[in-house]
Scaffold this motif. Structure first.
Motif, short mmCIF file in Angstrom:
data_model
loop_
_atom_site.label_atom_id
_atom_site.label_comp_id
_atom_site.label_asym_id
_atom_site.label_seq_id
_atom_site.Cartn_x
_atom_site.Cartn_y
_atom_site.Cartn_z
N ALA A 300 2.50 -32.70 -16.33
CA ALA A 300 2.13 -34.03 -15.84
C ALA A 300 0.79 -34.43 -16.42
N GLY A 301 0.58 -35.75 -16.58
CA GLY A 301 -0.67 -36.24 -17.14
C GLY A 301 -1.88 -35.82 -16.32
N ALA A 302 -1.76 -35.83 -14.99
CA ALA A 302 -2.88 -35.46 -14.14
C ALA A 302 -3.26 -33.99 -14.32
N VAL A 303 -2.24 -33.16 -14.59
CA VAL A 303 -2.49 -31.73 -14.82
C VAL A 303 -3.27 -31.53 -16.12
N VAL A 304 -2.87 -32.24 -17.17
CA VAL A 304 -3.55 -32.12 -18.47
C VAL A 304 -4.99 -32.61 -18.36
N ARG A 305 -5.17 -33.77 -17.75
CA ARG A 305 -6.52 -34.34 -17.64
C ARG A 305 -7.43 -33.45 -16.78
N GLY A 306 -6.88 -32.91 -15.70
CA GLY A 306 -7.69 -32.06 -14.83
C GLY A 306 -8.13 -30.78 -15.53
#
Length: 462
Positions: A300-306
């Motif tokens: 997920a995008g939030a996982v990558v950004r985090g």
């Protein structure tokens, strides 16, 4: 008072008017009694100047002093100013040892036997440098009793070479040229095949010969024809340097250990302390900039950004830098690993168990080779409805595990604070959303929940 004067005084005081060996008689005037005999101390060769003072073989007593052949006085160690003829039986002139070497061929502290000073002509009139004093060649004990080792005799080097020798101490495969330079004559264009043989006119030195181009199996790197299959400075390609200094079949050997780190945080949400687990993992490799190959896949995008934010945080704290290369497909990963320091696999939110298992099988060879050459594999987990992203490591034979369990918002403990990935991580902290622990005991448990490990670090040695 010298011993000679003392002996004369003793003779005059103790023996004057002594009893004659003939009963009732005395020694005649001018004679003295020595060991039961009347002797003339001025001319007796065995009692010259005093009882028991013998002039030895070839010596004669004249006026109470021993003279040798040619009328030269003989020194018994009673007069420090007289030269030594080697008849004193090992006692030095004046009672001072002769430079530690007894008479009999070795020099007396700089004044050789015979009274001829060293420095040009040794005993016998032969020039110094060919046959030294006493028949002992220079090289072990030089003239004057001073060992060779720094300054040669007389300031000039023995036999044309300075004492202790000069020249090159070269590595295996190198040649000493000019006495000062070690070089590989197989590749050196200034000494190609031998010292002083220069390749000119644009020719290169290959396998010890000047050529127009590098001969097989050598390759031109930095102006030199090198064999990239075993050159530690050009291992497998130009400018590929082996940290270990060992290159075999185009690959560096005996390199730094590899690392596999599994972290039970997806990093969808995180805190400063938790971020350091991932950031510390990424910066295990040394160097100004760490090259990270990332595979987003079904994350997920939030996982990558985090996760990226966690790495950025530690980069700022340490003053380090990292570059991120994204593999568009899983098939691109093996080729891109060659130029990478770290492989980062984000928690695969939308992947299926079969997809994760097949990914591990497909990457098994590439990831194991990468780790064995000192690479770092970092995997985050905790997100998604599947059994866990850890399955990729399991199928790649880098970690054994069977399941994961969600323990979001639970208090976790750092149980290996000395481990490199635990640097500045609080000894106790809260695991944010999507935190899991694993059913495995493989590797070093760095962070744990009371029920199982949350962060695991395994080190692989080549």
């Amino acid at each position: 008072m010298t011993r000679f004067a003392f002996a004369l005084a003793l003779a005059s005081l103790g023996l004057a008017g002594c009893a004659s060996p003939i009963v009732g008689a005395e020694c005649a005037q001018g004679f003295d009694e020595c060991s039961g005999a009347c002797v003339d101390l001025t001319s007796d060769d065995d009692n010259c100047g005093g009882c028991g003072f013998s002039c030895g073989f070839g010596g004669h007593c004249v006026s109470g002093r021993c003279l040798g052949d040619g009328g030269m006085p003989i020194d018994f160690g009673l007069d420090a100013d007289l030269p030594d003829l080697g008849l004193d039986g090992g006692d030095p002139d004046g009672g001072v040892p002769d430079g530690g070497d007894p008479d009999g061929g070795d020099p007396d502290g700089g004044v050789p036997d015979g009274g001829v000073p060293d420095g040009g002509d040794p005993d016998g009139g032969d020039p110094d440098g060919g046959v030294p004093d006493g028949g002992v060649p220079d090289g072990g004990v030089p003239d004057g009793g001073v060992p060779d080792g720094g300054d040669p005799d007389g300031g000039d080097p023995d036999m044309g070479d300075p004492d202790m020798g000069m020249g090159c101490m070269c590595d295996v495969g190198e040649t000493c040229c000019g006495g000062v330079t070690c070089t590989n004559v197989d590749v050196d264009p200034l000494n190609c095949g031998g010292c002083g043989i220069e390749c000119t006119g644009g020719l290169v030195c290959s396998l010890g010969s000047c050529r127009a181009v590098c001969a097989e199996p050598t390759t031109l790197c930095g102006g030199l024809c090198v064999d990239t299959s075993n050159d530690p400075d050009n291992c497998g390609g130009c400018a590929v340097r082996c940290a270990s200094g060992l290159c075999s079949m185009g690959a560096c050997t005996a390199t730094t250990p590899g690392h596999v780190v599994l972290i039970g945080h997806s990093y969808r949400t995180s805190r400063i302390g938790m971020n350091r687990l991932l950031g510390n993992t990424v910066f295990i490799p040394a160097g100004a900039t760490v090259e990270v190959l990332a595979y987003e896949g079904d994350a997920a995008g939030a996982v990558v950004r985090g996760a990226d934010a966690a790495i950025d945080q530690v980069a700022m704290e340490r003053g380090r830098m990292w570059t991120k290369t994204v593999a568009a497909t899983a098939a691109d990963i093996p080729a891109l690993l060659v130029a990478s320091d770290v492989f980062l696999l984000y928690s695969q939110t939308r992947a299926t168990d079969l997809e994760l298992q097949m990914l591990g099988v497909d990457l098994r060879t590439a990831l194991r080779t990468f780790v064995n050459r000192g690479g770092v594999v970092a995997v985050t987990d905790g997100d998604g409805a599947h059994a866990g992203t850890w399955q990729v490591l399991d199928e790649a034979l880098l970690l054994e595990a069977t399941s994961r369990t969600n323990v979001s918002l639970a208090t976790l403990a750092v149980v290996a604070p000395a481990d490199t990935i635990a640097n500045l991580v609080p000894l106790a902290y809260r695991g944010e959303s999507d935190t899991v622990y694993f059913s495995t005991a493989a590797g070093t448990v760095v962070v744990e929940h009371p029920s199982g490990p949350v962060a695991i670090h395994t080190i692989f040695t080549p």
